[in-house]
Design a protein around this motif. Sequence first.
Motif, PDB file in Angstrom:
ATOM      1  N   PHE A  86     -37.699  30.620  55.144  1.00  0.00           N
ATOM      2  CA  PHE A  86     -36.279  30.971  54.976  1.00  0.00           C
ATOM      3  C   PHE A  86     -35.919  31.139  53.492  1.00  0.00           C
ATOM      4  CE2 PHE A  86     -36.229  28.851  59.156  1.00  0.00           C
ATOM      5  CZ  PHE A  86     -35.682  29.876  59.899  1.00  0.00           C
ATOM      6  N   CYS A  87     -36.617  30.372  52.633  1.00  0.00           N
ATOM      7  CA  CYS A  87     -36.385  30.513  51.195  1.00  0.00           C
ATOM      8  C   CYS A  87     -36.910  31.860  50.699  1.00  0.00           C
ATOM      9  CB  CYS A  87     -37.067  29.386  50.426  1.00  0.00           C
ATOM     10  SG  CYS A  87     -36.491  27.752  50.902  1.00  0.00           S
ATOM     11  N   GLU A  88     -38.046  32.292  51.309  1.00  0.00           N
ATOM     12  CA  GLU A  88     -38.586  33.612  50.969  1.00  0.00           C
ATOM     13  C   GLU A  88     -37.549  34.694  51.275  1.00  0.00           C
ATOM     14  OE1 GLU A  88     -42.275  33.734  53.274  1.00  0.00           O
ATOM     15  OE2 GLU A  88     -43.199  34.770  51.580  1.00  0.00           O
ATOM     16  N   ILE A  89     -36.885  34.526  52.424  1.00  0.00           N
ATOM     17  CA  ILE A  89     -35.864  35.492  52.826  1.00  0.00           C
ATOM     18  C   ILE A  89     -34.683  35.450  51.851  1.00  0.00           C
ATOM     19  CG2 ILE A  89     -34.191  36.048  54.658  1.00  0.00           C
ATOM     20  CD1 ILE A  89     -36.357  34.993  56.649  1.00  0.00           C
ATOM     21  N   ALA A  90     -34.323  34.220  51.423  1.00  0.00           N
ATOM     22  CA  ALA A  90     -33.223  34.067  50.463  1.00  0.00           C
ATOM     23  C   ALA A  90     -33.549  34.785  49.153  1.00  0.00           C
ATOM     24  CB  ALA A  90     -32.965  32.579  50.206  1.00  0.00           C
ATOM     25  N   LEU A  91     -34.806  34.594  48.711  1.00  0.00           N
ATOM     26  CA  LEU A  91     -35.211  35.220  47.454  1.00  0.00           C
ATOM     27  C   LEU A  91     -35.237  36.742  47.591  1.00  0.00           C
ATOM     28  CD1 LEU A  91     -36.157  34.915  44.573  1.00  0.00           C
ATOM     29  CD2 LEU A  91     -38.471  34.521  45.382  1.00  0.00           C
ATOM     30  N   GLU A  92     -35.763  37.208  48.722  1.00  0.00           N
ATOM     31  CA  GLU A  92     -35.813  38.652  48.960  1.00  0.00           C
ATOM     32  C   GLU A  92     -34.403  39.251  48.892  1.00  0.00           C
ATOM     33  OE1 GLU A  92     -38.331  40.821  49.409  1.00  0.00           O
ATOM     34  OE2 GLU A  92     -36.944  42.482  49.748  1.00  0.00           O
ATOM     35  N   GLU A  93     -33.433  38.551  49.483  1.00  0.00           N
ATOM     36  CA  GLU A  93     -32.068  39.071  49.493  1.00  0.00           C
ATOM     37  C   GLU A  93     -31.517  39.158  48.064  1.00  0.00           C
ATOM     38  OE1 GLU A  93     -31.101  40.327  52.161  1.00  0.00           O
ATOM     39  OE2 GLU A  93     -29.064  40.915  51.607  1.00  0.00           O
ATOM     40  N   ALA A  94     -31.803  38.102  47.275  1.00  0.00           N
ATOM     41  CA  ALA A  94     -31.345  38.099  45.880  1.00  0.00           C
ATOM     42  C   ALA A  94     -31.957  39.276  45.116  1.00  0.00           C
ATOM     43  CB  ALA A  94     -31.712  36.778  45.223  1.00  0.00           C
ATOM     44  N   LEU A  95     -33.255  39.516  45.364  1.00  0.00           N
ATOM     45  CA  LEU A  95     -33.944  40.603  44.655  1.00  0.00           C
ATOM     46  C   LEU A  95     -33.370  41.960  45.060  1.00  0.00           C
ATOM     47  CD1 LEU A  95     -37.607  39.249  44.915  1.00  0.00           C
ATOM     48  CD2 LEU A  95     -36.124  39.252  42.891  1.00  0.00           C
ATOM     49  N   LYS A  96     -33.034  42.080  46.348  1.00  0.00           N
ATOM     50  CA  LYS A  96     -32.449  43.337  46.823  1.00  0.00           C
ATOM     51  C   LYS A  96     -31.097  43.593  46.150  1.00  0.00           C
ATOM     52  CE  LYS A  96     -34.167  44.431  51.391  1.00  0.00           C
ATOM     53  NZ  LYS A  96     -33.951  44.181  52.821  1.00  0.00           N
ATOM     54  N   LYS A 113     -30.159  42.443  43.312  1.00  0.00           N
ATOM     55  CA  LYS A 113     -30.406  42.796  41.912  1.00  0.00           C
ATOM     56  C   LYS A 113     -30.853  44.261  41.791  1.00  0.00           C
ATOM     57  CE  LYS A 113     -33.254  42.013  37.946  1.00  0.00           C
ATOM     58  NZ  LYS A 113     -34.580  41.583  37.514  1.00  0.00           N
ATOM     59  N   GLU A 114     -31.733  44.682  42.697  1.00  0.00           N
ATOM     60  CA  GLU A 114     -32.243  46.055  42.644  1.00  0.00           C
ATOM     61  C   GLU A 114     -31.138  47.084  42.909  1.00  0.00           C
ATOM     62  OE1 GLU A 114     -36.844  45.033  43.899  1.00  0.00           O
ATOM     63  OE2 GLU A 114     -35.418  45.708  45.421  1.00  0.00           O
ATOM     64  N   GLY A 140     -28.323  46.865  41.737  1.00  0.00           N
ATOM     65  CA  GLY A 140     -27.498  46.915  40.526  1.00  0.00           C
ATOM     66  C   GLY A 140     -26.303  45.981  40.548  1.00  0.00           C
ATOM     67  N   LEU A 141     -26.219  45.120  41.556  1.00  0.00           N
ATOM     68  CA  LEU A 141     -25.047  44.245  41.666  1.00  0.00           C
ATOM     69  C   LEU A 141     -25.277  42.890  40.986  1.00  0.00           C
ATOM     70  CD1 LEU A 141     -24.129  45.103  45.336  1.00  0.00           C
ATOM     71  CD2 LEU A 141     -22.871  45.780  43.287  1.00  0.00           C
ATOM     72  N   ALA A 142     -26.499  42.642  40.549  1.00  0.00           N
ATOM     73  CA  ALA A 142     -26.758  41.395  39.821  1.00  0.00           C
ATOM     74  C   ALA A 142     -27.708  41.693  38.675  1.00  0.00           C
ATOM     75  CB  ALA A 142     -27.358  40.356  40.762  1.00  0.00           C
ATOM     76  N   LYS A 143     -27.602  40.865  37.644  1.00  0.00           N
ATOM     77  CA  LYS A 143     -28.418  41.098  36.444  1.00  0.00           C
ATOM     78  C   LYS A 143     -29.687  40.255  36.460  1.00  0.00           C
ATOM     79  CE  LYS A 143     -26.105  43.675  33.297  1.00  0.00           C
ATOM     80  NZ  LYS A 143     -24.741  43.812  33.857  1.00  0.00           N
ATOM     81  N   GLU A 144     -29.569  39.029  37.023  1.00  0.00           N
ATOM     82  CA  GLU A 144     -30.682  38.106  36.888  1.00  0.00           C
ATOM     83  C   GLU A 144     -30.830  37.256  38.140  1.00  0.00           C
ATOM     84  OE1 GLU A 144     -30.213  34.932  34.037  1.00  0.00           O
ATOM     85  OE2 GLU A 144     -32.292  35.111  33.369  1.00  0.00           O
ATOM     86  N   VAL A 145     -32.095  36.989  38.507  1.00  0.00           N
ATOM     87  CA  VAL A 145     -32.359  36.087  39.631  1.00  0.00           C
ATOM     88  C   VAL A 145     -33.127  34.872  39.108  1.00  0.00           C
ATOM     89  CG1 VAL A 145     -33.554  35.812  41.839  1.00  0.00           C
ATOM     90  CG2 VAL A 145     -32.374  37.964  41.307  1.00  0.00           C
ATOM     91  N   VAL A 146     -32.550  33.691  39.344  1.00  0.00           N
ATOM     92  CA  VAL A 146     -33.181  32.454  38.868  1.00  0.00           C
ATOM     93  C   VAL A 146     -33.644  31.654  40.094  1.00  0.00           C
ATOM     94  CG1 VAL A 146     -32.900  30.364  37.508  1.00  0.00           C
ATOM     95  CG2 VAL A 146     -31.596  32.415  36.920  1.00  0.00           C
TER      96      VAL A 146
END
Lengths: 541, 251
Positions: free
Chosen positions: B38-48, B50-51, B53-59
């Motif tokens: 589920f964390c993998e899915i959370a990270l994937e969503e954050a990366l999407k 960011k890609e 253009g709605l976010a600058k950085e993923v921590v």
Amino acid sequence: MEKLRATSSLRRSLKSILNRQLSSISEIRYLNGKRSCQPTFSLIRDYKSLGEANAIRYRCFSSVSTVVQRNPSFSTLNSDDISYFKRLLGEKSVIQDEDRLETVNTDWMRKYKGSSKLLLQPRSTEEVAQILKYCNSRCLAVVPQGGNTGLVGGSVPVFDEVVVNLGSMNNIISFDKVSGILVCEAGCILENLISFLDNQGFIMPLDLGAKGSCQIGGNVSTNAGGLRLVRYGSLHGNVLGLEAVLANGDVLDMLGTLRKDNTGYDLKHLFIGSEGSLGIVTKVSILTPPKLSSVNIAFLACRDYSSCQKLLMEAKRKLGELLSAFEFLDIQAMDLVLNHLDGVRNPLPASMHNFYVLIETTGSDESYDREKLEAFLLSSMEGGLISDGVLAQDINQASSFWRIREGVPEALMKAGAVYKYDLSLPVEKMYDLVDDMRTRLGDLARVIGYGHLGDGNLHLNVSALQYDDKILEQIEPYVYEWTSKHRGSISAEHGLGLMKANKIYYSKSPETVKTMGSIKKLLDPNGILNPYKVLPHSLDS
Amino acid sequence: MKIMVAVKRVVDYAVKIRVKPDKSGVETQNVKMSMNPFCEIALEEALKIKESGLAKEVVAVSMGPSNCVDTLRTGLAMGADRAIHVEASRDLVPLTVAKLLKKLVEVENPGLLILGKQAIDDDCNQTGQMIAGLLGWPQGTFASKVVLDKEKQVATVDREVDGGLETLCLDLPAVITTDLRLNQPRYATLPNIMKAKSKPIKKITPEELNVDVKSDLEVVQVTEPPKRKAGVILSSVDELIDKLKNEAHVI
């Protein structure tokens, strides 16, 4: 290559001249249930010149076509036979039900179909011995059958042979945790053994796509190869002992569990890979390696075949003891898998690549292994051998990579008709054959190449919408001649079965085949065990 | 905007879980550990996000023993920009994790905090809700679809509930926890693994964050589910009726 037309009389006269160097003359095919025959070129290898000049001469003879005939010396079943078996095994283990016979009469690819009227399911070695003793005395032909996952028609009857299925003999007899030696009955399904050993912290030295149905007795009898061979070697090394029943019902107890035993001829090797033609394997003892905790899998893309080869060389050098699988598939194979299997996704979706390689490492130290693999992959990428790649981050991803490689045969089945060839070739020449076949077949069919690159084993597959004689004419005997010319084997791991029994001369000298015939005669004088298979039909006459 | 994603190192999803002989917990020695799915899915969503253009950085943030760095490296190889490792030797319960996350949020000021809805090891399904409560942020749990509106500073979240979908609109900053069908996480490609090697992982201790990791929960015991008995093949309908009546007591 010299081609001669030989009539049957000419062939007879040649036979005496050539001192039984002629290979067989018949080939049968069962396509979509129909049986057809076609002339085939026979090949002679003159090994006598080998010594001095290291050269092999090839000659082809177009031959008179014959269909394999039921051997008239075999008896047919009568009611006395049935009642004998019922007394011996009990009603439940003597099966005459049409539907169940249909399953055992048909092979996995639905290419070969026999018409056996009787299936026997013995539960012990004694029962197998009694069955064979009786069949031998009555001259009833027998087909030993395991999971019936063979690809060369070796596990199904050709005519009305009695099918002896070992599936009910599925007990694990012992497992020694110190030495890792597993002793079990022949009918154990490979996957069950794998999960049994998994609980003990060990693995089977072989793993193959058909593991869910194939049985260890069949694996041993056909010397199955599979995915771990590059690391753990063949069953000739891993099988420490076995018990086999001969055609006359004698039980050979060679069920040793010793790693070293130099007392006399090591007869067990005769039963490994002889496809049930010399005896029925009833028990096996196998050396199993400990399960190592750290498994890493990378799925890589390569630009061309020579990069795959170089990558293999590099992997052997740099990954050394860690390397446990090195598999490859070409773009056509990948395309088939992506189009025909549900839930498979391309790990490298950005673009399609000409070749894909799957590398597996197995070791004992997670972080050390991973570092080593990563370093190897990164340097190979910098060196241009790999154009792209992914590294599995968890077991789920790892299985999805394996699914692609293991799913190729399944995808081929779904795509329509398929001609399968399982060849051992020198690695550097291996893919030339695929390219040659593509040129030969043009638009007629799709040619797919994949296999165990680490073992020099190519699975050449020709996929078409339906079986067509025109396609077959383009493939055979060309593929066999090509393989023979490059000193390869026409059957790397699938065996000869019915499909390639007459093709044995492409890979074995006449003297060798003759000796095989003598051994067969010695162990099974009436020829009741798995007839018409493995050895060329001309030996029977 | 910055997105913070919490990732947990757990026993791999495909590993058969074994309970320790003393029933104190689950065996984690010599067992393959991976990122919680589920964390993998959370990270994937954050990366999407960011890609797009709605976010600058993923921590990416992980908490636990030093091996958590492996999980963070996976996160960095998937595409996170940098990582924070809160090093703690003892087991952390959801409330402690939420308190630690709160401190990190105060330092990092992300516009969105995404977590998996639950970890597959303890199945708590609490951290996301707790951190939202501690921060006083709106929460969209079990998200199966996330749409961000940068101008209005809102996130629209679809949640799978019994019998249908519920759509929520959250003011940012907000907490989102992810469900299985939100996306399909990407693989770590070799070029990204290479890049990940030079991305920074900041180490920090609970003491530095001024959080007491002592728990007021005690695990009494962990036991395996009862083994399923093998089935039997019955020979007649009468026998079946008898079994259903006298053994299963269903008719």
